[in-house]
Design a protein around this motif. Structure first.
Motif, PDB file in Angstrom:
ATOM      1  N   ARG A  84       4.066   5.777  -5.572  1.00 41.77           N
ATOM      2  CA  ARG A  84       4.038   5.912  -7.031  1.00 41.77           C
ATOM      3  C   ARG A  84       2.981   6.903  -7.472  1.00 41.77           C
ATOM      4  NH1 ARG A  84       4.661   0.256  -6.806  1.00 41.77           N
ATOM      5  NH2 ARG A  84       2.413   0.011  -7.210  1.00 41.77           N
ATOM      6  N   HIS A  85       1.829   6.786  -6.907  1.00 42.23           N
ATOM      7  CA  HIS A  85       0.741   7.695  -7.271  1.00 42.23           C
ATOM      8  C   HIS A  85       1.090   9.136  -6.926  1.00 42.23           C
ATOM      9  CE1 HIS A  85      -3.302   8.895  -8.241  1.00 42.23           C
ATOM     10  NE2 HIS A  85      -3.511   9.383  -6.992  1.00 42.23           N
ATOM     11  N   LEU A  86       1.758   9.330  -5.790  1.00 42.06           N
ATOM     12  CA  LEU A  86       2.158  10.675  -5.398  1.00 42.06           C
ATOM     13  C   LEU A  86       3.186  11.244  -6.375  1.00 42.06           C
ATOM     14  CD1 LEU A  86       2.012  12.945  -3.315  1.00 42.06           C
ATOM     15  CD2 LEU A  86       3.799  11.768  -1.993  1.00 42.06           C
ATOM     16  N   GLY A  87       4.135  10.386  -6.864  1.00 43.20           N
ATOM     17  CA  GLY A  87       5.132  10.854  -7.845  1.00 43.20           C
ATOM     18  C   GLY A  87       4.474  11.291  -9.139  1.00 43.20           C
ATOM     19  N   GLN A  94       0.824  -1.196   0.000  1.00 39.47           N
ATOM     20  CA  GLN A  94       0.000   0.000   0.000  1.00 39.47           C
ATOM     21  C   GLN A  94       0.864   1.254   0.000  1.00 39.47           C
ATOM     22  OE1 GLN A  94      -3.096  -1.196  -0.965  1.00 39.47           O
ATOM     23  NE2 GLN A  94      -3.935   0.334   0.433  1.00 39.47           N
ATOM     24  N   VAL A  95       1.951   1.237   0.764  1.00 35.70           N
ATOM     25  CA  VAL A  95       2.840   2.408   0.821  1.00 35.70           C
ATOM     26  C   VAL A  95       3.521   2.641  -0.537  1.00 35.70           C
ATOM     27  CG1 VAL A  95       4.956   3.326   1.856  1.00 35.70           C
ATOM     28  CG2 VAL A  95       3.221   2.241   3.291  1.00 35.70           C
TER      29      VAL A  95
END
Length: 391
Positions: free
Chosen positions: A325-328, A319-320
């Motif tokens: 990845r989504h935040l990048g 999950q982390v």
């Protein structure tokens, strides 16, 4: 004056009167008695001379209800009134039965015979109230049989007349006294049977109503099957004889001991079954694998907990990583769309004095102060003449 009264009475004719014989004795061929009024507490002397007595075809005794043809006689010296009997006979049973049936119907309509109002007898009375004649067979039967069945039973005995004019009132008074005694658990009214007329006191309305009002259970043991007095109907229990009353009121000690022994045997057997069943259950629990090796269950649960912890850690890491990845990606999109990226490519932002971003030369007339924002700083400028865009 007395003579005139006598003369007046002598002129009176004969009359038929009805009442209850309270005395009836034959002496030297003549019969003497007393007749009680059926409605009032009044009694008058009777005399049947030898000539009349010889013609009588019926036997009479104290307590009989009769109808007599009499001639009134006034004795001047004594100042008393008496009757000379010319004929006498028993009141017809049909008349008596009709009266009793009317009273019986009235009492039934009032609910005095209803089964639901009858009280239950105590299982083992400590003291029995007994209403009966003195030294009567009824008394002996009740006391003897009750004592044989339960030796510790006690009696409170009230002796009364059980036939004749005094019977109903005396039985009623005894009933009231015993009902008021808190130590009396049940009351037996006993008489050793008798003919119809002798049982009439036990159909007396006042007595029957008093029995219905009593708080103590009442057993009627009049001992007569054919002509049941009204007391039988209102009593909480009717016994066929005084002996039957004793058996119905007092339990038999031998029978009760046998019942207790049987109950103890059944209880012991049942307890043995229950204990044996529980022993088998405990033994089956002890033979289960988990009871043979209790640590095994703890080890299995520990291994299962370790697996869940590892699984949780793995899922958390995934999950982390996914969130990073989504935040990048979001950061790259934000940078690409930001004004700073545009300025880094060599573009500038032009604003007038009130910090309004200019998009058209006409918005900044010649001489307007301008602020030009570059990728790494700002420049101050003044607007010149506007020029047309090149093709």
């Amino acid at each position: 004056m007395s003579t005139k009264v006598r003369e007046y009475i002598d002129r009176l004719g004969t009359i038929w009167v009805e009442g209850e014989l309270t005395q009836w004795q034959n002496r030297q061929g003549n019969t003497y008695g007393k007749l009680k009024d059926l409605d009032d507490d009044a009694t008058i002397s009777l005399t049947a001379w030898r000539s009349v007595t010889a013609k009588l075809t019926e036997e009479f005794s104290q307590g009989d209800r009769v109808i007599a043809l009499v001639k009134a006689n006034y004795w001047v010296k004594g100042g008393t009134l008496s009757f000379n009997v010319l004929d006498i006979k028993h009141v017809g049973l049909g008349d008596l039965l009709e009266r009793l049936e009317r009273l019986k119907a009235q009492l039934r309509s009032e609910g005095l015979f209803a089964p639901e109002r009858k009280k239950a007898l105590p299982f083992l009375p400590a003291k029995i109230g007994l209403i009966t004649g003195r030294d009567s067979d009824a008394e002996k039967d009740v006391v003897r049989n009750a004592t044989l069945r339960w030796p510790d039973v006690q009696f409170e005995i009230a002796y009364t007349a059980v036939q004749g004019e005094r019977a109903a009132a005396e039985v009623r008074a005894a009933l009231i006294a015993l009902d008021d005694d808190p130590s009396v658990d049940v009351i037996i009214i006993a008489r050793g049977g008798g003919d119809f007329q002798h049982l009439l006191p036990f159909s007396d309305e006042a007595l029957v109503r008093e029995a219905a009002l009593a708080n103590t259970p009442i057993v009627s043991a009049i001992g007569h099957e054919a002509d049941r007095p009204l007391l039988d109907e209102v009593a909480d229990l009717r016994a066929s004889t005084p002996t039957d009353a004793a058996k119905r009121v007092v339990p038999d000690v031998g029978e009760e001991r046998e019942r207790i022994a049987q109950a103890r045997l059944r209880l012991s057997s049942r307890l043995t079954q229950l204990i044996t069943h529980e022993i088998d259950r405990v033994q089956s629990f002890r033979e289960r694998p988990v009871m043979q090796n209790p640590e095994r269950l703890i080890d299995e649960r520990a291994e299962e907990l370790t697996r869940w912890i590892a699984r949780g850690a793995e899922l958390s890491e995934r999950q982390v990583e996914s969130a990073e990845r989504h935040l990048g990606e979001l950061r790259s999109q934000l940078v690409a769309l930001s004004p700073q990226a545009t300025l880094n490519r060599g573009y500038a932002i032009v604003q007038n004095d009130d910090r309004t971003v200019l998009a058209d030369p006409v918005e900044a007339p010649e001489g307007t102060g301008l602020t030009i924002t570059l990728a790494r700083g700002t420049l101050a400028a003044v607007a010149g003449p506007a020029t047309s865009p090149t093709a």
